[in-house]
Structure formats: C-alpha cells, structure tokens
Design a protein around this motif. Sequence first.
Motif, PDB file in Angstrom:
ATOM      1  N   SER A 134      -9.681 -15.089 -31.277  1.00 33.64           N
ATOM      2  CA  SER A 134      -8.604 -14.930 -32.253  1.00 33.64           C
ATOM      3  C   SER A 134      -8.327 -16.255 -32.941  1.00 33.64           C
ATOM      4  O   SER A 134      -8.607 -17.321 -32.386  1.00 33.64           O
ATOM      5  CB  SER A 134      -7.329 -14.399 -31.581  1.00 33.64           C
ATOM      6  N   LEU A 189      -8.303 -12.566 -23.525  1.00 32.00           N
ATOM      7  CA  LEU A 189      -9.126 -13.367 -24.438  1.00 32.00           C
ATOM      8  C   LEU A 189      -9.343 -14.755 -23.840  1.00 32.00           C
ATOM      9  O   LEU A 189      -8.784 -15.745 -24.291  1.00 32.00           O
ATOM     10  CB  LEU A 189      -8.468 -13.463 -25.816  1.00 32.00           C
ATOM     11  N   GLN A 219     -16.216 -12.868 -29.555  1.00 30.93           N
ATOM     12  CA  GLN A 219     -14.981 -12.538 -30.251  1.00 30.93           C
ATOM     13  C   GLN A 219     -13.819 -13.326 -29.668  1.00 30.93           C
ATOM     14  O   GLN A 219     -13.795 -13.629 -28.482  1.00 30.93           O
ATOM     15  CB  GLN A 219     -14.711 -11.034 -30.159  1.00 30.93           C
ATOM     16  N   PHE A 242      -9.719  -5.047 -33.419  1.00 30.49           N
ATOM     17  CA  PHE A 242      -9.646  -5.393 -32.001  1.00 30.49           C
ATOM     18  C   PHE A 242     -10.639  -4.571 -31.200  1.00 30.49           C
ATOM     19  O   PHE A 242     -10.830  -3.372 -31.460  1.00 30.49           O
ATOM     20  CB  PHE A 242      -8.237  -5.107 -31.448  1.00 30.49           C
ATOM     21  N   LYS A 259      -6.251  -5.445 -36.954  1.00 24.19           N
ATOM     22  CA  LYS A 259      -6.922  -6.734 -36.756  1.00 24.19           C
ATOM     23  C   LYS A 259      -5.974  -7.873 -36.408  1.00 24.19           C
ATOM     24  O   LYS A 259      -6.423  -8.999 -36.212  1.00 24.19           O
ATOM     25  CB  LYS A 259      -7.672  -7.123 -38.034  1.00 24.19           C
ATOM     26  N   THR A 291     -12.317 -11.718 -39.767  1.00 28.14           N
ATOM     27  CA  THR A 291     -11.493 -10.825 -38.958  1.00 28.14           C
ATOM     28  C   THR A 291     -12.257  -9.549 -38.666  1.00 28.14           C
ATOM     29  O   THR A 291     -13.151  -9.151 -39.425  1.00 28.14           O
ATOM     30  CB  THR A 291     -10.162 -10.489 -39.658  1.00 28.14           C
ATOM     31  N   TYR A 317      -7.692 -11.152 -34.889  1.00 24.36           N
ATOM     32  CA  TYR A 317      -8.871 -10.988 -34.040  1.00 24.36           C
ATOM     33  C   TYR A 317     -10.094 -11.299 -34.903  1.00 24.36           C
ATOM     34  O   TYR A 317     -10.168 -10.869 -36.059  1.00 24.36           O
ATOM     35  CB  TYR A 317      -8.919  -9.554 -33.523  1.00 24.36           C
TER      36      TYR A 317
END
Length: 170
Positions: free
Chosen positions: A67, A55, A65, A135, A98, A132, A124
């Motif tokens: 987190s 990420l 995307q 993933f 998630k 949310t 995520y």
Amino acid sequence: MTALPTLEELEPLGALFTRTVPERYQDLNGHVNVRGHYDLHMDAAEESWERQVGLDQAFLDRTGQSSFSLTHHVQFHREILVGHEVSTHLRILARGPKTVHAVTIVANRTTGEIASTLEFVEAYVDLTTRRTAPFAPDVAERIDELLEQHAALPWSLPPSHRLGTTRPTE
C-alpha cells in the motif's frame, strides 16, 4: 464539534503498542514535537497494517502487493511530555475497492487524554506496475471485519477536511 473519546472508549480497538515517550521527541517548547507525534502515528500504522491487516514483508514478498499513502492529516488535541506513557490505536472509517480511510489515535495514558489523531487514506498497489489495484480478497476481508467492528463503536472523532476513499466527481 465532536467530543474526543475517553481512554475507556478506546479499549475495544485494542492498543497497537504502549510506550514511554523518549527524550528525543522533545522540542524547544518542552513538549513532544510534531515529528514525535508523527513517528508514533507511523509506528502505529505500520504495526496495524502488519498485524491486523496482514500487509507485512512476507505478504509483499509473496504477492508483490502493498500500500501507498495518499494523504495524511494530523490533528493535535493535547500536549504530550517526555516520560508520559502513550498508547496507539487504529480505527477503520471506510473502504473502497482500492483505498481505505482510517485514523490512528495517540492516547496519553499519563493524563488520560487523546493527544493526537492522524486521519489517512491508503491505496492498495501492485508493485510490479506501481499502480493502484483492487484489494486482494483476503486483505479486503480483514479490513472489512475491522470496519464492521469499528463502525459499531458509539463514538466518533472530529473529521479532518474532506478525506475519504473516493475522489469527488466533477
């Protein structure tokens, strides 16, 4: 009470980084303050999310995307002094559809002790909706690989309160 792992027991996790503690982290008590511990943990979390989970900025730019942190709980186990050498480590504890439950560990290489742990839950998110989301499959796969490796370790850490990847049902 769960005993803390030794530095030797942390080795399978690998070190995210090792550094000498700077003077700016010292407080009036002559040891590393809360902010210093937290900075080390946040640097470790960012490093692990980028390097181990994937990420990073390129992923965010490509997918939209990322987190968000849902909760953090720091436990202070031993002092760190300015000039001590510390290493940081990540252990994944669980993953939901998630969310991920993990802990970063700051080890004091100078004294040979675990200095602090930061247990956290991360969600995520789809940044276009700011909500949310499940993933992405490749991210879930990397987390699950780490989780499998980490679950095989013969030691655990003292848990903090009731952190986890799901909310209790009412």
